[in-house]
Enzyme design. Sequence first.
Site, short mmCIF file in Angstrom:
data_model
loop_
_atom_site.label_atom_id
_atom_site.label_comp_id
_atom_site.label_asym_id
_atom_site.label_seq_id
_atom_site.Cartn_x
_atom_site.Cartn_y
_atom_site.Cartn_z
N GLU A 109 2.54 -4.92 7.31
CA GLU A 109 3.20 -5.97 8.11
C GLU A 109 3.78 -7.07 7.24
OE1 GLU A 109 2.38 -9.02 11.86
OE2 GLU A 109 1.01 -7.34 11.48
N ARG A 110 3.08 -7.41 6.14
CA ARG A 110 3.60 -8.45 5.25
C ARG A 110 4.93 -8.02 4.64
NH1 ARG A 110 2.76 -9.36 -0.24
NH2 ARG A 110 2.98 -11.53 -0.91
N ARG A 129 -7.23 -5.76 0.46
CA ARG A 129 -6.37 -6.81 -0.09
C ARG A 129 -7.22 -7.85 -0.81
NH1 ARG A 129 -1.24 -6.88 1.77
NH2 ARG A 129 -1.02 -8.99 1.01
#
Length: 306
Positions: free
Chosen positions: A103-104, A140
């Site tokens: 999504e980033r 992450r």
Amino acid sequence: MSVDKKKALGKGLSALLDDSTSINSQKSYTAPETGGVGHNNNGLGSVNEIRIAEIEINPFQPRTDFDEQALIELAESIKVQGLIQPITVRRVNSHSYQLISGERRLRASKRAGLNTIPAYIRTANDQQMLEMALIENIQRENLNAMEVALSFQRMLDECGLKQEELGERVSKNRSTVTNYLRLLKLPPSIQASIRDGDISMGHARALITITDPIKQVHLHQQILQHGLSVRKVEEMVRDLQQGNAQKKEARKPEPVSFQIQKIQDDLASKFSTKVKLKVSNKGAGSIEIPFLSQDDLTRILEMLDW
């Protein structure tokens, strides 16, 4: 696209995607120079150029906070270098996709003004989508401890995993998983401080060992007010626990002698109620005979010929 960029495609996703996505399929991808769409309708597992407008956000996305400045920087990089690592989607229909991970990258690509984006297309059910999205976010580096903890809990609740299985999925031992999950038992104010980076995971682990929420909050406030180190907090927790142990030890009643115990038992049998004798070292003391009601008191007084 350069050889280095081709090698970088999909890096980090191979551990998550157990399908036909491979080095060979990555080499087959060439980004269109004009920004046109290179649909490959039979290209499950390969890299395809798809329209950004056709991609729906992943409803199972556990990450809610995206650093604005980091998105701007990534968008600028994409304008210059292009998107090195494709996103991953699942096909909903011939012209609609749902985001699984990335999504980033998708948000930054929109900011960069791209109309299309390289993507792996794979088949996944809702549970697989949730699990992949959670695992990608857990891996992450900049994910805060509370986001990790909440993701772990969702994997246990919604994916039906046990802690051992969860640890295997995210390459962490069970004790690490347990420590993160225990954060969810802390008071909300402390959880917020962990999320915002005001206190570290080390501070949180020390606070977890305190069983009283009020004392947890009090020590948490001291950490914030005085900038206490993790080592200092650990020392304070040890002192607090030792103090509690000493208080418990001090509250222990003196052992009752066999003779006193025998008298107590005989009196309890006589009055049909628990009787307690208190005797000092000098021999003085008292007898306690509890009663449950006015009638019970009358009964005891009659037995005493009162």
